[in-house]
Design a protein around this motif. Sequence first.
Motif, PDB file in Angstrom:
ATOM      1  N   GLU A 113       0.940  -1.271  -0.668  1.00 21.00           N
ATOM      2  CA  GLU A 113      -0.097  -0.349   0.212  1.00 21.00           C
ATOM      3  C   GLU A 113       0.615   1.161   0.199  1.00 21.00           C
ATOM      4  O   GLU A 113       1.119   1.295   0.810  1.00 21.00           O
ATOM      5  N   GLU A 114       0.801   2.082  -1.245  1.00 24.96           N
ATOM      6  CA  GLU A 114       1.908   2.928  -1.173  1.00 24.96           C
ATOM      7  C   GLU A 114       0.868   4.420  -0.336  1.00 24.96           C
ATOM      8  O   GLU A 114      -0.509   4.445  -1.096  1.00 24.96           O
ATOM      9  N   GLN A 115       1.138   5.413   0.273  1.00 18.85           N
ATOM     10  CA  GLN A 115       0.482   6.283   1.130  1.00 18.85           C
ATOM     11  C   GLN A 115       1.828   7.659   1.033  1.00 18.85           C
ATOM     12  O   GLN A 115       3.089   7.284   0.947  1.00 18.85           O
ATOM     13  N   PRO A 116       1.787   9.047   1.632  1.00 20.11           N
ATOM     14  CA  PRO A 116       1.599   9.736   1.863  1.00 20.11           C
ATOM     15  C   PRO A 116       2.533   9.202   2.887  1.00 20.11           C
ATOM     16  O   PRO A 116       2.666   8.602   3.828  1.00 20.11           O
ATOM     17  N   PHE A 117       4.214   9.648   3.262  1.00 21.35           N
ATOM     18  CA  PHE A 117       4.961   9.357   4.263  1.00 21.35           C
ATOM     19  C   PHE A 117       4.316   9.806   5.937  1.00 21.35           C
ATOM     20  O   PHE A 117       4.212   8.391   6.434  1.00 21.35           O
ATOM     21  N   VAL A 118       3.880  10.553   5.891  1.00 21.45           N
ATOM     22  CA  VAL A 118       2.871  10.846   7.022  1.00 21.45           C
ATOM     23  C   VAL A 118       1.894   9.528   7.108  1.00 21.45           C
ATOM     24  O   VAL A 118       2.151   8.939   8.569  1.00 21.45           O
ATOM     25  N   GLU A 119       1.568   9.206   6.983  1.00 27.73           N
ATOM     26  CA  GLU A 119       0.552   8.091   6.699  1.00 27.73           C
ATOM     27  C   GLU A 119       0.480   6.914   6.648  1.00 27.73           C
ATOM     28  O   GLU A 119       0.646   5.709   7.369  1.00 27.73           O
ATOM     29  N   ALA A 120       1.909   6.470   5.919  1.00 24.27           N
ATOM     30  CA  ALA A 120       3.033   5.085   6.061  1.00 24.27           C
ATOM     31  C   ALA A 120       3.769   4.654   7.155  1.00 24.27           C
ATOM     32  O   ALA A 120       3.348   3.968   7.751  1.00 24.27           O
ATOM     33  N   ILE A 121       4.347   5.718   7.717  1.00 26.78           N
ATOM     34  CA  ILE A 121       4.719   5.427   8.793  1.00 26.78           C
ATOM     35  C   ILE A 121       3.823   5.296   9.891  1.00 26.78           C
ATOM     36  O   ILE A 121       4.133   4.471  11.449  1.00 26.78           O
ATOM     37  N   THR A 122       2.583   5.743   9.941  1.00 28.99           N
ATOM     38  CA  THR A 122       1.571   5.688  10.913  1.00 28.99           C
ATOM     39  C   THR A 122       0.721   4.432  11.429  1.00 28.99           C
ATOM     40  O   THR A 122       0.232   3.892  12.133  1.00 28.99           O
ATOM     41  N   ALA A 123       0.910   4.211   9.584  1.00 30.03           N
ATOM     42  CA  ALA A 123       0.303   2.492   9.486  1.00 30.03           C
ATOM     43  C   ALA A 123       0.806   2.055  10.295  1.00 30.03           C
ATOM     44  O   ALA A 123       0.297   1.000  11.222  1.00 30.03           O
ATOM     45  N   ILE A 124       2.124   1.792  10.256  1.00 28.34           N
ATOM     46  CA  ILE A 124       2.840   0.864  10.962  1.00 28.34           C
ATOM     47  C   ILE A 124       3.211   0.576  12.641  1.00 28.34           C
ATOM     48  O   ILE A 124       2.357  -0.016  13.269  1.00 28.34           O
ATOM     49  N   LYS A 125       2.789   1.825  13.151  1.00 30.29           N
ATOM     50  CA  LYS A 125       3.208   2.634  14.189  1.00 30.29           C
ATOM     51  C   LYS A 125       2.285   2.317  15.589  1.00 30.29           C
ATOM     52  O   LYS A 125       2.178   2.400  16.292  1.00 30.29           O
ATOM     53  N   SER A 126       0.793   2.153  14.357  1.00 27.12           N
ATOM     54  CA  SER A 126      -0.373   2.199  15.179  1.00 27.12           C
ATOM     55  C   SER A 126      -1.292   0.554  14.322  1.00 27.12           C
ATOM     56  O   SER A 126      -2.177   0.358  14.739  1.00 27.12           O
ATOM     57  N   ASP A 127      -0.844  -0.352  13.809  1.00 29.59           N
ATOM     58  CA  ASP A 127      -0.397  -1.578  13.586  1.00 29.59           C
ATOM     59  C   ASP A 127      -1.516  -1.874  12.939  1.00 29.59           C
ATOM     60  O   ASP A 127      -2.291  -3.115  12.854  1.00 29.59           O
ATOM     61  N   LYS A 128      -1.605  -1.112  11.495  1.00 30.98           N
ATOM     62  CA  LYS A 128      -2.020  -1.051  10.445  1.00 30.98           C
ATOM     63  C   LYS A 128      -1.478  -1.410   9.628  1.00 30.98           C
ATOM     64  O   LYS A 128      -2.004  -2.438   8.506  1.00 30.98           O
ATOM     65  N   SER A 129      -0.069  -2.249   9.737  1.00 34.09           N
ATOM     66  CA  SER A 129       1.033  -2.396   8.566  1.00 34.09           C
ATOM     67  C   SER A 129       1.454  -3.445   9.215  1.00 34.09           C
ATOM     68  O   SER A 129       2.363  -2.978  10.271  1.00 34.09           O
ATOM     69  N   ASN A 130       2.508  -4.466   8.692  1.00 29.90           N
ATOM     70  CA  ASN A 130       3.209  -5.952   9.607  1.00 29.90           C
ATOM     71  C   ASN A 130       4.629  -5.312   8.935  1.00 29.90           C
ATOM     72  O   ASN A 130       5.552  -4.960   9.451  1.00 29.90           O
ATOM     73  N   CYS A 131       4.622  -4.137   7.927  1.00 30.72           N
ATOM     74  CA  CYS A 131       6.184  -3.330   7.269  1.00 30.72           C
ATOM     75  C   CYS A 131       5.985  -1.599   6.803  1.00 30.72           C
ATOM     76  O   CYS A 131       5.096  -1.586   6.508  1.00 30.72           O
ATOM     77  N   PHE A 132       7.405  -1.350   7.127  1.00 29.68           N
ATOM     78  CA  PHE A 132       7.382  -0.440   6.760  1.00 29.68           C
ATOM     79  C   PHE A 132       8.242   0.184   5.765  1.00 29.68           C
ATOM     80  O   PHE A 132      10.094  -0.231   6.452  1.00 29.68           O
TER      81      PHE A 132
END
Length: 510
Positions: free
Chosen positions: A385-404
Amino acid sequence: MKLRNGILGLALGLLMGGVSYSAFADDASTFVYADAGEPSTIDPAKANVNWEFTVTRNIYDRLVDFDLDDPSKLLPALATEWKQDGKVWTFKLRDGVTFHDGTAFDANDVKATLDRLLKIGQGQSYLVDDIASVTVVDPKTVKIETKAPTVFLASNLSRIEMLSDEDIAKHKDDLGQAWFNENANGTGPYEFVSWTRGTQIELKRNDKWWGKFPEKPFDRVLDRFVTDGANRARGLEGGEFDLANFVPLDEALRIGTSSGFHLVEGNNLWAWPAIYLNMDLAPTNNKNFREALVKAFDYNAMVQSFQGKAEVGRGPVPSWFPGSPEKEEAEIKTDLDGAKAALAKSGLANAKMKCSVPAGFPEFRFAATVLQSSAQQLGVTVEIEEQPFVEAITAIKSDKSNCFVLGNANLSPSDATKFFSAHYLKGGFYNSGKFFDQTLQDLVAKLPTISDAVERGKLLKQAADIVVDSHYIIWTARPKTVVPEPDRIGGYRIDPAEYINARFWEMYSK
């Protein structure tokens, strides 16, 4: 400068928003630099990306510099000598230095700069967040006390630009943030002239600078904002630009080996891209599963994507870094059988996971697709899933993603602890997968207090081993920085502990 053609200049100008710069074509004293973005700030206390450092590094000086050819060696700058006594460092300042507005530089400027930086707490403040107090002894002497003994303070100050205490006092309402965001008054080799929003920042050479310029330096610098990589490459090749940042690799290699150009190569910051795996979210919270991903990854595909201008890292500390344990670490390579064995131990057959990728970085996207295809060989599904930087790093920090996918970066020329703190310690901004190891925390706290370099090297290896053995990071590649430079230009060097930009004071016309 030099080979610019009026028609080419007009064409490129239209591509970049209808503005032509061919009026500068015959000005041999002007250097035109194509940067990949426009600064959001030129405040040294907040600058944090390439195109911001392009400006701040050239306008402001630091207390010390470091030798690009030997990162373990520090050189005098605004400070001519320094010494450590436990937690107290004493710096003697250079005589006769003035700011661009004519005011004299002294110890009050050092104190005001560091106090302000620590209050704002942004940008490069993490490099000196161990400072407890700054005391003016006399106009040419300043003492800096740290919270605990650290051998790295002088080295880290090689990245901190000095401001005028008068400017800080004059704009004290918001710590001067509004003013410094778009104005500059340093002691450095170039002076701020103007900022044309959306187009360029203009600098002029400071002929009263205390340092030394090469023969035939550039009196004027136009830092042009050219966001499209193809336009940067085209303008460099056509002579519209004298140097360009982030020229796409295939274009850089082609241009740099063509007539009238040469390639400048150097060490890059740490590893790029690096894949962070979430330590809290299944299935990547399983160490054996992470090991399977690390061993299955196709490292050769990544090296080939950099056209051979890369190697596979063996851990978090590159070989050029002072005291690096890289050569002692085991080689990391694709081992599909080992990956399958690790996956069997994990008990997570047919697992699914999500990977968040900051948009706009082809290398990041490619690394994620390599992970996707490598994991598929294990029966593991990776959704990208490609996202703007803030959204991408927030995704893993909020446990919505397994990798960044990002990079491992450090701005200190010799202090690895700041890098570890940002990426691998609890609370570190780039510790996106929430890695934690108490032994590592203790090692990072101890390292700066050890004066013996050999002993520090042993501790650094222990710290690196902990990160490697956790399988928290997939170091996909460690590329070289490759920059095409026209033969008519000289002096460009790549800083091994810096985001990629240009030291204009070392550039000259041949």
